[in-house]
Design an enzyme around this catalytic site. Structure first.
Site, PDB file in Angstrom:
ATOM      1  N   HIS A   1     -14.818  -2.341   9.270  1.00  0.00           N
ATOM      2  CA  HIS A   1     -14.343  -2.596   7.914  1.00  0.00           C
ATOM      3  C   HIS A   1     -13.987  -4.128   8.107  1.00  0.00           C
ATOM      4  CE1 HIS A   1     -11.599  -3.034   5.222  1.00  0.00           C
ATOM      5  NE2 HIS A   1     -10.536  -3.605   5.251  1.00  0.00           N
TER       6      HIS A   1
ATOM      7  N   VAL B   1      -4.965   1.972   8.576  1.00  0.00           N
ATOM      8  CA  VAL B   1      -4.991   1.196   7.719  1.00  0.00           C
ATOM      9  C   VAL B   1      -4.725  -0.121   7.731  1.00  0.00           C
ATOM     10  CG1 VAL B   1      -4.538   1.058   5.162  1.00  0.00           C
ATOM     11  CG2 VAL B   1      -4.302   3.379   6.206  1.00  0.00           C
TER      12      VAL B   1
ATOM     13  N   ASP C   1     -14.315   0.924   1.480  1.00  0.00           N
ATOM     14  CA  ASP C   1     -15.705   0.731   0.935  1.00  0.00           C
ATOM     15  C   ASP C   1     -16.415   1.147   0.783  1.00  0.00           C
ATOM     16  OD1 ASP C   1     -14.868  -1.928   3.531  1.00  0.00           O
ATOM     17  OD2 ASP C   1     -14.175  -0.261   4.019  1.00  0.00           O
TER      18      ASP C   1
ATOM     19  N   ILE D   1       1.088  -0.853  -0.405  1.00  0.00           N
ATOM     20  CA  ILE D   1       0.091  -0.140   0.222  1.00  0.00           C
ATOM     21  C   ILE D   1       0.941   1.638  -0.156  1.00  0.00           C
ATOM     22  CG2 ILE D   1      -2.100   1.392   1.137  1.00  0.00           C
ATOM     23  CD1 ILE D   1      -2.980  -1.249   2.102  1.00  0.00           C
TER      24      ILE D   1
ATOM     25  N   ARG E   1     -15.551   1.541  -2.276  1.00  0.00           N
ATOM     26  CA  ARG E   1     -16.370   0.524  -3.899  1.00  0.00           C
ATOM     27  C   ARG E   1     -18.148   0.439  -3.954  1.00  0.00           C
ATOM     28  NH1 ARG E   1     -12.567  -3.727   0.147  1.00  0.00           N
ATOM     29  NH2 ARG E   1     -10.977  -4.071  -1.361  1.00  0.00           N
TER      30      ARG E   1
HETATM   31  P1  NAI Z   1       2.382  -5.813   2.908  1.00  0.00           P
HETATM   32  O1  NAI Z   1       2.181  -7.086   4.112  1.00  0.00           O
HETATM   33  O2  NAI Z   1       2.983  -5.437   1.747  1.00  0.00           O
HETATM   34  O3  NAI Z   1       3.266  -4.244   3.752  1.00  0.00           O
HETATM   35  C1  NAI Z   1       3.503  -3.826   5.028  1.00  0.00           C
HETATM   36  C2  NAI Z   1       4.468  -3.831   5.881  1.00  0.00           C
HETATM   37  O4  NAI Z   1       4.413  -3.148   7.265  1.00  0.00           O
HETATM   38  C3  NAI Z   1       5.674  -4.141   5.848  1.00  0.00           C
HETATM   39  O5  NAI Z   1       6.386  -3.987   4.766  1.00  0.00           O
HETATM   40  C4  NAI Z   1       5.936  -4.540   7.447  1.00  0.00           C
HETATM   41  O6  NAI Z   1       7.324  -4.712   7.097  1.00  0.00           O
HETATM   42  C5  NAI Z   1       5.508  -3.359   7.927  1.00  0.00           C
HETATM   43  N1  NAI Z   1       5.355  -3.026   9.534  1.00  0.00           N
HETATM   44  C6  NAI Z   1       4.643  -4.934   9.442  1.00  0.00           C
HETATM   45  N2  NAI Z   1       5.364  -4.264  11.383  1.00  0.00           N
HETATM   46  C7  NAI Z   1       5.499  -3.223  11.217  1.00  0.00           C
HETATM   47  C8  NAI Z   1       5.410  -2.459  12.516  1.00  0.00           C
HETATM   48  N3  NAI Z   1       5.156  -2.567  13.772  1.00  0.00           N
HETATM   49  N4  NAI Z   1       5.645  -0.678  12.290  1.00  0.00           N
HETATM   50  C9  NAI Z   1       6.134  -0.710  10.897  1.00  0.00           C
HETATM   51  N5  NAI Z   1       5.808  -1.193   9.764  1.00  0.00           N
HETATM   52  C10 NAI Z   1       5.838  -2.014   9.639  1.00  0.00           C
HETATM   53  O7  NAI Z   1       0.658  -5.654   3.610  1.00  0.00           O
HETATM   54  P2  NAI Z   1      -0.215  -3.722   2.731  1.00  0.00           P
HETATM   55  O8  NAI Z   1      -0.370  -4.812   1.446  1.00  0.00           O
HETATM   56  O9  NAI Z   1       0.656  -2.865   2.742  1.00  0.00           O
HETATM   57  O10 NAI Z   1      -1.080  -3.376   3.513  1.00  0.00           O
HETATM   58  C11 NAI Z   1      -0.761  -3.330   5.348  1.00  0.00           C
HETATM   59  C12 NAI Z   1      -1.671  -3.520   5.857  1.00  0.00           C
HETATM   60  O11 NAI Z   1      -3.770  -2.686   5.233  1.00  0.00           O
HETATM   61  C13 NAI Z   1      -2.369  -4.915   6.391  1.00  0.00           C
HETATM   62  O12 NAI Z   1      -3.265  -4.714   7.496  1.00  0.00           O
HETATM   63  C14 NAI Z   1      -4.122  -5.181   5.521  1.00  0.00           C
HETATM   64  O13 NAI Z   1      -4.748  -5.247   6.017  1.00  0.00           O
HETATM   65  C15 NAI Z   1      -5.104  -3.561   5.362  1.00  0.00           C
HETATM   66  N6  NAI Z   1      -5.305  -2.696   4.258  1.00  0.00           N
HETATM   67  C16 NAI Z   1      -6.412  -2.306   4.763  1.00  0.00           C
HETATM   68  C17 NAI Z   1      -7.730  -1.985   3.983  1.00  0.00           C
HETATM   69  C18 NAI Z   1      -8.511  -0.686   4.218  1.00  0.00           C
HETATM   70  O14 NAI Z   1      -9.492  -1.051   3.260  1.00  0.00           O
HETATM   71  N7  NAI Z   1      -8.842  -0.367   5.780  1.00  0.00           N
HETATM   72  C19 NAI Z   1      -6.876  -2.627   2.556  1.00  0.00           C
HETATM   73  C20 NAI Z   1      -5.871  -3.027   2.578  1.00  0.00           C
HETATM   74  C21 NAI Z   1      -5.524  -2.951   2.956  1.00  0.00           C
END
Ligand code: NAI
Length: 328
Positions: A187, A129, A159, A16, A162
């Protein structure tokens, strides 16, 4: 030019953030007159990858980027932050129970809430997020007692977007003509995308959306869109999530237009029979750079049951978090 805005993005090496950072760097939140100081936080093992992202931002030669700082230290990351996107979270690993997930994320968001409380700018705005987004925002807020509750939000704009897009397609209407959508609750799959107040160019929409389509297609489609994206794209929503996070922060800073509203998850004050303190998706306008919950909407029996079910899930997450000692 205006004073530069310090913007913190956690999970900076993730998917993201890879969409989000470039939009922030282009001025999509604070506008073309405000330079940004980007703060990228990730865990130690991902800091090198975050440096790679920073190199790419440099290579865009964007005029608004005043500085980019990469760190694995939360206190440094939030120092002076005006806007904080809490994207990084612990994903659910194989065999991980819900309590394990809440414990892992609870520790992350407790620390970040504490650091925001101690170091962020007085007018900091937070968009969580990382999932479970509503409950993570709840935890962070509990650990930031000096920051007003309304400054901690979770992302339900994706959401909302969407839902808008599905409705526009169904009605054959431009997205810009539609207003009055709200996604109540969590969410998660229990969320309630609600078209009860839908307008098209200011007029109530009275045809084209039958109850069967709404109950059997629209609501489940919006609520399960994240899973649908994963199955079709082979990877979770990233650019759309980043776009929604930008929409939410931009509207917060610059205001929503006219009487229109959007969906924001923020600590409830009990509006519409929701539970005070719980971070809940509600219809909101931004006025004077603050979210205000839209008041006075009539709620029917069908809506009541759906809202209550999603809020009940949020309450059970809240109780689990307190049971684990993560929010006290
Ligand atoms: P990703 O796995 O590609 O990246 C997550 C990053 O967070 C990684 O680089 C990881 O090292 C880092 N991370 C983990 N623990 C951390 C900490 N304590 N401090 C700082 N960085 C940390 O995941 P992506 O695709 O970027 O998604 C991130 C989050 O967003 C997920 O929890 C996902 O479920 C959520 N999400 C929420 C949405 C919403 O509408 N609210 C929609 C899509 C995803």
């Amino acid at each position: 030019t205006a004073t530069p805005a310090t913007v913190t993005v956690t999970g900076a090496a993730g998917k993201i953030a890879y969409s989000l950072l470039f939009r922030l760097a282009s001025g999509l939140v604070f506008g073309p007159g405000t330079p940004v100081r980007l703060r990228l936080l990730d865990i130690p093992s991902a800091v090198v990858a975050a440096e790679g992202v920073a190199m790419e931002i440099e290579d865009c030669a964007l005029p608004l980027v005043e500085s980019i700082e990469i760190t694995d230290d939360v206190d440094t990351a939030f120092d002076g932050a005006k806007a904080a996107f809490l994207v990084g979270a612990r994903p659910r690993g194989k065999g991980m129970e819900r309590a394990d997930l809440l414990t892992a994320n609870g520790a992350i968001f407790r620390e970040q809430g504490r650091a925001i409380n101690a170091h962020a700018a007085d007018d900091v705005r937070v968009v969580v997020v990382g999932n479970p987004a509503n409950t993570n925002a709840y935890i962070a807020h509990r650990h930031a007692p000096d920051v007003p509750a309304g400054r901690f939000t979770a992302l339900m704009r994706l959401d909302h977007n969407r839902a808008l897009s599905q409705l526009a397609t169904r009605l054959g209407a431009p997205v810009a003509d539609l207003d009055g959508v709200v996604v109540w609750g969590n969410h998660s799959a229990t969320q309630f995308p609600d078209v009860s107040y839908l307008t098209r160019r200011g007029e109530p929409v009275t045809s084209g959306l039958d109850e069967e389509w709404l109950a059997d297609t629209f609501i489940p489609r919006v609520a399960n869109r994240g899973a649908e994206i994963i199955s079709v794209r082979g990877s979770s929503s990233a650019a759309s999530a980043a776009g929604a996070a930008v929409d939410q922060m931009r509207d917060w800073v610059h205001g929503t237009s006219g009487e229109g509203w959007t969906t924001v998850a923020l600590p409830s004050e009990g509006q519409y029979g929701t539970v005070p303190g719980v971070v809940t998706g509600l219809p909101c306008r931004s006025r004077g750079a603050q979210w205000e919950v839209v008041e006075g909407l009539a709620i029917g029996d069908f809506q009541r049951a759906r809202i209550d079910a999603s809020v009940a899930e949020l309450v059970s997450e809240r109780d689990a978090v307190h049971g684990l000692g993560l929010a006290d």
